[in-house]
Design an enzyme around this catalytic site. Structure first.
Site, PDB file in Angstrom:
ATOM      1  N   GLU A  24       0.819  -1.297   0.014  1.00  0.00           N
ATOM      2  CA  GLU A  24      -0.003   0.000  -0.016  1.00  0.00           C
ATOM      3  C   GLU A  24       0.759   1.326  -0.082  1.00  0.00           C
ATOM      4  O   GLU A  24       1.840   1.369   0.728  1.00  0.00           O
ATOM      5  CB  GLU A  24      -0.821   0.069   1.192  1.00  0.00           C
ATOM      6  N   GLY A  25       0.624   2.297  -0.767  1.00  0.00           N
ATOM      7  CA  GLY A  25       1.123   3.569  -1.076  1.00  0.00           C
ATOM      8  C   GLY A  25       0.785   4.677   0.359  1.00  0.00           C
ATOM      9  O   GLY A  25       0.156   4.310   1.197  1.00  0.00           O
ATOM     10  N   ASN A  27      -0.584   7.381   0.369  1.00  0.00           N
ATOM     11  CA  ASN A  27      -1.871   8.047   0.489  1.00  0.00           C
ATOM     12  C   ASN A  27      -3.151   7.009   0.871  1.00  0.00           C
ATOM     13  O   ASN A  27      -3.740   7.657   1.639  1.00  0.00           O
ATOM     14  CB  ASN A  27      -2.293   8.754  -0.962  1.00  0.00           C
ATOM     15  N   HIS A 262      -3.374  16.995 -11.416  1.00  0.00           N
ATOM     16  CA  HIS A 262      -2.352  15.462 -10.737  1.00  0.00           C
ATOM     17  C   HIS A 262      -2.696  14.274 -11.953  1.00  0.00           C
ATOM     18  O   HIS A 262      -3.869  13.833 -12.006  1.00  0.00           O
ATOM     19  CB  HIS A 262      -2.795  14.958  -9.534  1.00  0.00           C
ATOM     20  N   ASP A 341       3.871  18.591  -4.053  1.00  0.00           N
ATOM     21  CA  ASP A 341       3.104  18.672  -5.159  1.00  0.00           C
ATOM     22  C   ASP A 341       1.534  18.846  -4.519  1.00  0.00           C
ATOM     23  O   ASP A 341       0.817  19.621  -5.435  1.00  0.00           O
ATOM     24  CB  ASP A 341       3.120  17.309  -5.980  1.00  0.00           C
ATOM     25  N   PHE A 359      -3.853   9.544  -4.177  1.00  0.00           N
ATOM     26  CA  PHE A 359      -3.077  10.763  -4.444  1.00  0.00           C
ATOM     27  C   PHE A 359      -4.138  11.902  -4.516  1.00  0.00           C
ATOM     28  O   PHE A 359      -4.100  13.053  -3.789  1.00  0.00           O
ATOM     29  CB  PHE A 359      -1.891  10.537  -5.264  1.00  0.00           C
TER      30      PHE A 359
HETATM   31  N1  LIG Z   1       5.982  14.062  -6.392  1.00  0.00           N
HETATM   32  C1  LIG Z   1       4.704  13.044  -6.851  1.00  0.00           C
HETATM   33  N2  LIG Z   1       4.853  11.655  -6.485  1.00  0.00           N
HETATM   34  C2  LIG Z   1       3.591  11.169  -7.048  1.00  0.00           C
HETATM   35  C3  LIG Z   1       2.758  11.760  -7.903  1.00  0.00           C
HETATM   36  N3  LIG Z   1       1.934  10.750  -8.256  1.00  0.00           N
HETATM   37  C4  LIG Z   1       2.183   9.671  -7.493  1.00  0.00           C
HETATM   38  N4  LIG Z   1       3.282   9.849  -6.806  1.00  0.00           N
HETATM   39  C5  LIG Z   1       4.140   8.966  -6.153  1.00  0.00           C
HETATM   40  O1  LIG Z   1       3.212   7.678  -6.178  1.00  0.00           O
HETATM   41  C6  LIG Z   1       2.741   7.424  -4.843  1.00  0.00           C
HETATM   42  C7  LIG Z   1       1.063   7.250  -5.102  1.00  0.00           C
HETATM   43  O2  LIG Z   1       0.955   6.155  -4.544  1.00  0.00           O
HETATM   44  P1  LIG Z   1      -0.273   5.957  -3.708  1.00  0.00           P
HETATM   45  O3  LIG Z   1      -0.134   6.780  -2.431  1.00  0.00           O
HETATM   46  O4  LIG Z   1      -0.744   4.606  -3.466  1.00  0.00           O
HETATM   47  O5  LIG Z   1      -1.444   6.511  -4.218  1.00  0.00           O
HETATM   48  P2  LIG Z   1      -2.238   6.280  -5.648  1.00  0.00           P
HETATM   49  O6  LIG Z   1      -1.461   4.720  -6.251  1.00  0.00           O
HETATM   50  O7  LIG Z   1      -2.433   7.245  -6.740  1.00  0.00           O
HETATM   51  O8  LIG Z   1      -3.524   5.509  -5.293  1.00  0.00           O
HETATM   52  P3  LIG Z   1      -3.905   3.997  -4.838  1.00  0.00           P
HETATM   53  O9  LIG Z   1      -2.786   3.104  -5.291  1.00  0.00           O
HETATM   54  O10 LIG Z   1      -5.356   3.850  -5.259  1.00  0.00           O
HETATM   55  O11 LIG Z   1      -3.925   4.023  -3.431  1.00  0.00           O
HETATM   56  C8  LIG Z   1       2.899   8.493  -4.039  1.00  0.00           C
HETATM   57  O12 LIG Z   1       3.198   8.363  -2.672  1.00  0.00           O
HETATM   58  C9  LIG Z   1       4.238   9.257  -4.680  1.00  0.00           C
HETATM   59  O13 LIG Z   1       5.552   8.659  -4.045  1.00  0.00           O
HETATM   60  C10 LIG Z   1       2.810  13.003  -8.315  1.00  0.00           C
HETATM   61  O14 LIG Z   1       2.085  13.633  -8.885  1.00  0.00           O
HETATM   62  N5  LIG Z   1       3.864  13.987  -7.641  1.00  0.00           N
HETATM   63 MG   LIG Z   2      -0.942   3.158  -4.995  1.00  0.00          MG
END
Ligand SMILES: Nc1nc2c(ncn2[C@@H]2O[C@H](COP(=O)(O)OP(=O)(O)OP(=O)(O)O)[C@@H](O)[C@H]2O)c(=O)[nH]1
Ligand SMILES: [Mg+2]
Length: 456
Positions: A24-25, A27, A262, A341, A359
């Site tokens: 899991e990431g 967010n 985004h 961001d 995110f």
């Molecule tokens: N700096 C930056 N990092 C990003 C951006 N988009 C994604 N990331 C990176 O990718 C990660 C996103 O992963 P999650 O937090 O899991 O969010 P997600 O993958 O969009 O959503 P889910 O998988 O549905 O949870 C963030 O923690 C960042 O490290 C962006 O626009 N800017």
């Molecule tokens: Mg993710």
């Protein structure tokens, strides 16, 4: 199965720790914090519990080379005094210092029910059950449980068992209050818990308490001023350091003179084919928004790979991005850059995000807190096969079956995305194998290290 309380449980606080499914990431983890905070509030109605903030690290997306990203304290990304105005929290290092060493008395691994969940028969329940999957903890020769423990190799669990759970966070409270007298209890796989009251007062109080760390906000604000002509005064986004004092009315924020975007790429491009646009499709939408909103600047937050960024630069020369130097990357780390961001997107006059990206969800929420009109906030790019009027991006994290609400109680339209999205992550296969492999290796190293320290 009631156990007697130890004398010190009346003097010392009891510590609640938790962790989340490794893939899991950042967010989704932030959303799990909100769920756990409501459990802590329930526990505190009966006893003195404190939440131990799980250190950040080894996240799937945080792959910037040459920087070590484990055992990261919450203070690197969030303002701890602000969190403490909602519930008592401490960093893991403080827990180590005040609880008497790297021991967690009871680890509960949360899991579903072996028989699964039959559609239409939702019932909240929790039971101590045998573990369904192989435990991500192994026992050392002293009988201690060794595991990931946020990269703190010396940490040991004294007991580990599984709880099958189907329900909101506070369903765990009776177990913690009655079935165990452990001073420190860790809930692993805490994403299995749903929100107590998604979109309710408690939800928003916890969410509002998750104020970004000041040093990151300052970087974002300087960037807004320098490159986007955006200041709080002009944008009507006055911010109070004390979130409890912020009384913002929905629709009062104007936002800086730029479009915030985004664009989630990488794994989303293949993981969400139907609702993620091509770069050309996204740029077309951005141009039409700039025209209709009479804006000239666009700030783009994206995780796109280098070749895609180059293509974007060609297709969208007016694009503004926060491009960190190596020094800045080392200083703020991938998590800090994500926060910067998000902060800049949150202050835009109009925001458009990516479908079901947590995110983007966190940006939507940040904008609600700042007082933006939902119409300028809950927008998302449509996929190539969707019509241009695809539905908004208002998800309902963890509220399975319930509708979501905005900060002022306005009901949303889309249901349970974050709750079910856990299944989209690459849980099984290589992630699990790699972790198990590393764990075995690590427990050997730990054992040797501890034998040296304890001279056993
Ligand atoms: N700096 C930056 N990092 C990003 C951006 N988009 C994604 N990331 C990176 O990718 C990660 C996103 O992963 P999650 O937090 O899991 O969010 P997600 O993958 O969009 O959503 P889910 O998988 O549905 O949870 C963030 O923690 C960042 O490290 C962006 O626009 N800017
Ligand atoms: Mg993710």
């Amino acid at each position: 199965m009631c156990s007697q309380k130890k004398w010190y449980s009346f003097v010392l606080p009891r510590y609640l720790l938790y962790d989340v499914n490794p893939p899991e990431g950042f967010n989704l983890r932030r959303d799990v914090y909100v769920r756990i905070a409501s459990l802590l509030k329930t526990l505190r109605k009966s006893e003195n519990w404190v939440l131990v903030l799980p250190p950040w690290g080894r996240l799937y997306h945080w792959q910037s080379p040459d920087i070590i990203q484990v055992r990261i304290a919450w203070s690197e990304f969030f303002d701890i005094p602000s969190l403490n105005k909602n519930i008592p929290v401490i960093e893991y290092e403080q827990f180590l210092a005040e609880s008497g060493g790297p021991f967690i008395e009871q680890v509960y691994v949360l899991q579903g029910y072996a028989e699964g969940w039959k559609e239409g028969t939702w019932q909240e329940k929790i039971d101590e059950k045998p573990c369904i999957d192989q435990l991500m903890y192994s026992r050392d020769k002293h009988g201690y449980y060794r595991g990931w423990f946020w990269g703190y190799e010396e940490t040991r669990g004294l007991n580990a068992s599984c709880l099958s759970v189907q329900g909101s966070a506070s369903i765990v409270a009776p177990i913690l209050l009655k079935n165990t007298s452990a001073q420190s209890v860790m809930l692993d796989r805490a994403e299995n818990l749903l929100h107590d009251h998604y979109g309710g007062k408690d939800y928003w109080n916890t969410r509002r308490s998750m104020v970004f760390a000041k040093h990151l906000r300052v970087v974002g604000d300087k960037f807004r001023k320098k490159y986007l002509q955006s200041t709080d005064e002009a944008d009507r986004t006055q911010y109070k350091e004390d979130w409890t004092q912020m009384k913002v009315k929905t629709g009062t924020a104007l936002g800086g003179p730029y479009l915030g975007v985004h664009l989630r790429r990488r794994d989303f491009v293949w993981g969400h084919r139907e609702d993620v646009p091509s770069l050309q499709g996204a740029v077309k939408k951005i141009h039409s928004l700039l025209e209709s909103l009479k804006l000239e600047r666009v700030f783009v937050a994206t995780d796109a790979v280098e070749e895609e960024v180059e293509l974007l630069k060609k297709l969208l020369p007016e694009m503004v991005r926060f491009e960190p130097s190596l020094e800045e990357l080392k200083l703020y780390k991938d998590g800090g850059l994500a926060v910067i961001d998000q902060w800049i997107c949150a202050h835009a006059r109009y925001f458009i995000g990516t479908s079901v990206s947590t995110f983007s969800f966190r940006i939507h929420e940040e904008r609600e807190i700042l007082g933006f009109d939902p119409k300028t906030t809950y927008n998302r790019f449509c996929g190539e096969t969707e019509k241009n009027s695809c539905k908004g991006n208002r998800g309902n994290p963890g509220g399975s079956g319930k509708f979501c609400h905005s900060i002022d109680g306005t009901p949303g339209t889309l249901k349970a995305t974050e709750a079910v999205r856990t299944k989209l992550e690459p849980d099984s296969g290589w992630v699990r194998q790699t972790l198990l492999g590393r764990m075995k290796q690590q427990s050997l190293i730990n054992m040797i290290a501890w034998q040296k320290i304890l001279r056993i």
